[in-house]
Design an enzyme around this catalytic site. Sequence first.
Site, PDB file in Angstrom:
ATOM      1  N   ASP A   1       0.708  -1.311   0.162  1.00 24.77           N
ATOM      2  CA  ASP A   1       0.182  -0.448  -0.163  1.00 24.77           C
ATOM      3  C   ASP A   1       0.660   1.353  -0.250  1.00 24.77           C
ATOM      4  O   ASP A   1       2.220   1.455   0.070  1.00 24.77           O
ATOM      5  CB  ASP A   1      -0.532  -0.111   1.528  1.00 24.77           C
ATOM      6  CG  ASP A   1      -2.114  -0.455   1.587  1.00 24.77           C
ATOM      7  OD1 ASP A   1      -2.643  -1.403   0.375  1.00 24.77           O
ATOM      8  OD2 ASP A   1      -2.630  -1.462   2.308  1.00 24.77           O
TER       9      ASP A   1
ATOM     10  N   LYS B   1      -3.738   3.315  -2.359  1.00 22.77           N
ATOM     11  CA  LYS B   1      -4.788   4.189  -2.571  1.00 22.77           C
ATOM     12  C   LYS B   1      -3.767   5.594  -2.249  1.00 22.77           C
ATOM     13  O   LYS B   1      -3.677   6.137  -0.935  1.00 22.77           O
ATOM     14  CB  LYS B   1      -5.696   3.875  -1.753  1.00 22.77           C
ATOM     15  CG  LYS B   1      -6.374   2.555  -2.096  1.00 22.77           C
ATOM     16  CD  LYS B   1      -7.209   2.167  -2.155  1.00 22.77           C
ATOM     17  CE  LYS B   1      -7.736   0.702  -2.064  1.00 22.77           C
ATOM     18  NZ  LYS B   1      -7.016  -0.652  -1.638  1.00 22.77           N
TER      19      LYS B   1
ATOM     20  N   MET C   1      -7.906   9.865   9.055  1.00 25.32           N
ATOM     21  CA  MET C   1      -8.354  10.385   7.580  1.00 25.32           C
ATOM     22  C   MET C   1      -9.602  11.004   8.219  1.00 25.32           C
ATOM     23  O   MET C   1     -10.393  10.807   6.751  1.00 25.32           O
ATOM     24  CB  MET C   1      -8.937   8.923   6.427  1.00 25.32           C
ATOM     25  CG  MET C   1      -8.298   7.662   6.637  1.00 25.32           C
ATOM     26  SD  MET C   1      -8.134   6.175   5.883  1.00 25.32           S
ATOM     27  CE  MET C   1      -9.755   5.449   7.493  1.00 25.32           C
TER      28      MET C   1
END
Length: 238
Positions: free
Chosen positions: A35, A57, A168
Amino acid sequence: MTGTVYLVGAGPGDPGLLTLKGKTLLELAEVVIYDALVSPPILAMINPQAERIFVGKYRGWHSLPQAQITALLVSKAQQYQTVVRLKAGDPFIFGRGGEEVAGLRQAGIPVEVVPGISAGLALGFPLTHRQVSSSVVLVTGHEAVEKSQDSVHWEGLAQSADTLVIYMGMHRLPQITAALMRGGRAGETPVCVVQWGTWPQERRLYATLGTVNDLVAQAGFTAPALVVVGEVVDRERL
């Protein structure tokens, strides 16, 4: 005979916080599918002969959709004996590891999860504290885009947990802080924003619920960052 997929948590970034089992698997891996936010020192531990595939991502951009990542894991397990799926933090804390495990098991692929230290647990804050915090909630500020409405009840969280660790949440920070104050959390509640936690470029910003948005804008803080809300912020400063 199919191989085994190991979902390995890379931890928050500091290579010293990677588990010994995770390091061993990186050294043995035949292919590593990794990732974004996996730090370069941890990537340097990968077996030099291993195939490396980046599937990171970022908000608004995915190198591969999740379904294709799971299909890739299945495909590689049919070619290799030791497949490592390297995920930042812990695979099961906002890492979509549960979806990947389900997909692999449905395809009949052996899978093992190697936990990692989640970023919110590695910041040096006493998330629970006998005097000020008997409860802690890890919560995402970025929910799945296909959801018709938020499932996080921010107003309810305002009073139901002493410490909040928000992952996030930078792009929605004004809405989140406003909802927490609507729910009764005082504007003077201590807040700390930690950018690139445990990485060499880590930065911290101390504020309150009522001042954090202006201070974040002035200081230019952006993702990746976590937001810690609660009296434990002052305890960490002491």
